[in-house]
Design an enzyme around this catalytic site. Structure first.
Site, mmCIF file in Angstrom:
data_model
loop_
_atom_site.group_PDB
_atom_site.id
_atom_site.type_symbol
_atom_site.label_atom_id
_atom_site.label_comp_id
_atom_site.label_asym_id
_atom_site.label_seq_id
_atom_site.Cartn_x
_atom_site.Cartn_y
_atom_site.Cartn_z
ATOM 1 N N ASP A 1 107.190 -10.523 44.584
ATOM 2 C CA ASP A 1 108.468 -10.835 44.159
ATOM 3 C C ASP A 1 109.175 -10.133 43.443
ATOM 4 O O ASP A 1 108.721 -9.439 42.377
ATOM 5 C CB ASP A 1 107.998 -12.081 43.326
ATOM 6 N N TYR A 39 115.788 -6.498 38.799
ATOM 7 C CA TYR A 39 114.843 -5.872 38.335
ATOM 8 C C TYR A 39 114.946 -4.196 38.674
ATOM 9 O O TYR A 39 114.016 -3.555 37.856
ATOM 10 C CB TYR A 39 113.421 -6.480 38.923
ATOM 11 N N LYS A 86 116.024 -11.132 45.226
ATOM 12 C CA LYS A 86 117.209 -12.233 44.729
ATOM 13 C C LYS A 86 118.531 -11.638 44.493
ATOM 14 O O LYS A 86 118.646 -10.286 44.086
ATOM 15 C CB LYS A 86 116.778 -12.832 43.202
ATOM 16 N N HIS A 115 119.446 -16.016 42.396
ATOM 17 C CA HIS A 115 118.845 -15.955 41.156
ATOM 18 C C HIS A 115 119.119 -16.788 40.177
ATOM 19 O O HIS A 115 118.381 -17.314 39.594
ATOM 20 C CB HIS A 115 118.999 -14.373 40.826
HETATM 21 P P1 NAP Z 1 104.424 -13.963 33.220
HETATM 22 O O1 NAP Z 1 103.856 -13.650 34.637
HETATM 23 O O2 NAP Z 1 104.495 -15.186 32.686
HETATM 24 O O3 NAP Z 1 103.646 -12.801 32.169
HETATM 25 C C1 NAP Z 1 103.459 -11.740 32.197
HETATM 26 C C2 NAP Z 1 102.702 -11.033 31.087
HETATM 27 O O4 NAP Z 1 101.337 -11.595 31.254
HETATM 28 C C3 NAP Z 1 102.319 -9.463 30.945
HETATM 29 O O5 NAP Z 1 102.728 -9.376 29.499
HETATM 30 C C4 NAP Z 1 101.078 -9.413 31.168
HETATM 31 O O6 NAP Z 1 100.485 -8.311 30.620
HETATM 32 C C5 NAP Z 1 100.304 -10.695 30.909
HETATM 33 N N1 NAP Z 1 99.154 -10.960 31.443
HETATM 34 C C6 NAP Z 1 99.121 -10.842 32.857
HETATM 35 N N2 NAP Z 1 97.749 -11.308 33.378
HETATM 36 C C7 NAP Z 1 97.106 -11.538 32.361
HETATM 37 C C8 NAP Z 1 95.832 -11.865 32.140
HETATM 38 N N3 NAP Z 1 94.956 -12.165 33.188
HETATM 39 N N4 NAP Z 1 95.538 -11.960 31.069
HETATM 40 C C9 NAP Z 1 96.184 -11.799 29.794
HETATM 41 N N5 NAP Z 1 97.453 -11.286 30.181
HETATM 42 C C10 NAP Z 1 97.937 -11.299 31.235
HETATM 43 O O7 NAP Z 1 105.800 -13.053 33.078
HETATM 44 P P2 NAP Z 1 106.819 -13.026 34.123
HETATM 45 O O8 NAP Z 1 106.784 -11.529 34.423
HETATM 46 O O9 NAP Z 1 108.347 -13.202 32.969
HETATM 47 O O10 NAP Z 1 106.937 -13.825 34.996
HETATM 48 C C11 NAP Z 1 106.309 -13.800 36.279
HETATM 49 C C12 NAP Z 1 107.201 -13.219 37.500
HETATM 50 O O11 NAP Z 1 108.198 -14.331 37.723
HETATM 51 C C13 NAP Z 1 108.207 -12.144 37.105
HETATM 52 O O12 NAP Z 1 107.261 -10.872 36.965
HETATM 53 C C14 NAP Z 1 109.220 -12.419 38.013
HETATM 54 O O13 NAP Z 1 108.691 -11.725 39.604
HETATM 55 C C15 NAP Z 1 109.409 -13.726 38.194
HETATM 56 N N6 NAP Z 1 110.503 -14.048 37.391
HETATM 57 C C16 NAP Z 1 111.268 -14.578 37.633
HETATM 58 C C17 NAP Z 1 112.640 -15.344 36.829
HETATM 59 C C18 NAP Z 1 113.739 -15.798 37.679
HETATM 60 O O14 NAP Z 1 114.743 -16.115 36.901
HETATM 61 N N7 NAP Z 1 113.757 -16.281 38.702
HETATM 62 C C19 NAP Z 1 112.515 -15.095 35.685
HETATM 63 C C20 NAP Z 1 111.357 -14.539 34.853
HETATM 64 C C21 NAP Z 1 110.324 -14.039 35.831
HETATM 65 P P3 NAP Z 1 99.946 -7.098 31.757
HETATM 66 O O15 NAP Z 1 101.031 -6.564 32.393
HETATM 67 O O16 NAP Z 1 99.406 -6.257 30.520
HETATM 68 O O17 NAP Z 1 98.731 -7.664 32.303
#
Ligand code: NAP
Length: 324
Positions: free
Chosen positions: A80, A85, A114, A147
């Site tokens: 994704d 990004y 997106k 998005h």
């Molecule tokens: P997330 O996946 O909720 O959290 C990422 C955080 O969790 C990072 O700090 C990561 O650190 C940590 N992490 C990952 N696996 C872990 C584990 N097994 N144990 C402990 N910590 C862990 O956050 P997000 O990136 O905001 O959301 C996920 C994805 O959704 C994004 O990357 C993006 O592709 C998408 N997104 C979309 C929107 C939208 O508006 N459509 C908004 C936000 C995000 P490390 O990297 O150090 O593991």
């Protein structure tokens, strides 16, 4: 009409989870072997992995290369990204080298990108899609999402947001029919935004709505609205996002994780999957990347009730509700 059946065989801890939606369906045989084989059949007929790798805030060619390599090795087949990004080009380059290394072809993976909220509207949408395809080094994307329901240059309360995002959708429908976008969907759409879109869909109902969804921010009305219409709800911020540890450190999540001998992250992801919600956890750590797809366990009904009754309400990302 959503139907969910969960049964577990004591000996092999095999769970058959079957959801049928109006137009889309979850077709999964979750076993201790292969959560990677858990797919959702979109309303286009495409099979989309229920677990994908998020890439927000991952930058730099060598970092992206390592992350995608760790992802492919662990079994991820969905990635994704988004124009905002600013990593589409690096992902495209990494995939070009890594797919042959893993004996995979473009057709074996599912790529989502997106529309930048600054690119809503007539002409700019098509230009943005073509730019993303070029950067990703591909002739099509599997899923292209709007998005954000708002238009960058407009205030959230402007009625023009609705007019312009309808223009955007019409243009995406054309690009979908041309085959450049195998499926089209939206992100951060509320029930109200979705109702408007469905009333004026130009013949194509969105395949996916990607929204914030986790035990601190549940949106049951939106989930039901999507599932009743065959739209896959895909969660982001399943782990609480990159700058906040409150969800990963939640005491109730921790207690369920301890009981199951799993990590809090795995519990949070499994919690979503068991409700028919897709997930896209982000990580740069190969260990986390690998753990986040090892979801070969079942959270019992009573533990699901416990997780669902966490009283915290905390939104970790942007809020689309004020956008007209
Ligand atoms: P997330 O996946 O909720 O959290 C990422 C955080 O969790 C990072 O700090 C990561 O650190 C940590 N992490 C990952 N696996 C872990 C584990 N097994 N144990 C402990 N910590 C862990 O956050 P997000 O990136 O905001 O959301 C996920 C994805 O959704 C994004 O990357 C993006 O592709 C998408 N997104 C979309 C929107 C939208 O508006 N459509 C908004 C936000 C995000 P490390 O990297 O150090 O593991």
């Amino acid at each position: 009409m959503l139907r969910v059946t969960i049964c577990s065989a004591v000996l092999f801890h095999v769970c058959l989870l079957s959801c049928e939606y109006n137009g889309g369906s979850l077709d999964s045989n979750i076993s201790s072997m292969a959560v990677q084989k858990q797919y959702f059949t979109l309303n286009t007929g495409q099979k989309m992995p229920m677990v994908g790798l998020g890439t927000y805030r991952i930058h730099g060619q060598s970092v992206i290369h390592r992350v995608i390599e760790a992802g492919l090795k662990a079994g991820y087949r969905a990635f994704d990204t988004a124009a905002v990004y600013r990593n589409e080009e690096a992902i495209g380059l990494a995939l070009k080298t890594l797919l042959p290394k893993f004996s995979l072809s473009r057709e074996d993976i599912f790529l989502t990108t997106k529309l930048d909220p600054g690119d809503h509207g007539v002409g700019t949408t098509t230009k943005a899609v073509k730019s993303s395809l070029k950067k990703l080094g591909t002739s099509y994307v599997d899923l292209y999402l709007v998005h954000w329901p708002g238009v960058s240059r407009l205030p959230v309360y402007s009625p023009d947001n609705a007019i312009i995002r309808s223009d955007t959708w019409r243009e995406l429908v054309t690009l979908h029919r041309q085959g450049l976008l195998r499926a089209i969907g939206i992100s951060n759409y509320t029930v109200q935004h979705l109702k408007e879109l469905i009333e004026n869909s130009h013949g194509v109902i969105p395949a996916v709505n990607q929204v914030e969804y986790h035990p601190h921010y549940k949106q049951p009305e939106l989930l039901k609205f999507c599932q009743d219409r065959g739209i896959l709800l895909q969660a982001y911020c399943s782990l609480g996002g990159s700058s906040d540890r409150r969800l990963l450190e939640d005491a109730t999540v921790g207690a369920v994780a301890k009981k199951l001998d799993r990590s809090p992250a795995q519990v949070l992801l499994c919690w979503a999957l068991q409700q028919g919600i897709g997930v896209i956890p982000k990580s740069v750590s190969p260990d986390h990347i690998s753990d986040n797809i090892k979801l070969d366990f079942i959270i019992s009904e009573s533990d699901m009730v416990t997780l669902n009754s966490i009283p915290v309400v905390e939104k970790y990302a942007w809020d689309p509700t004020p956008v007209l």
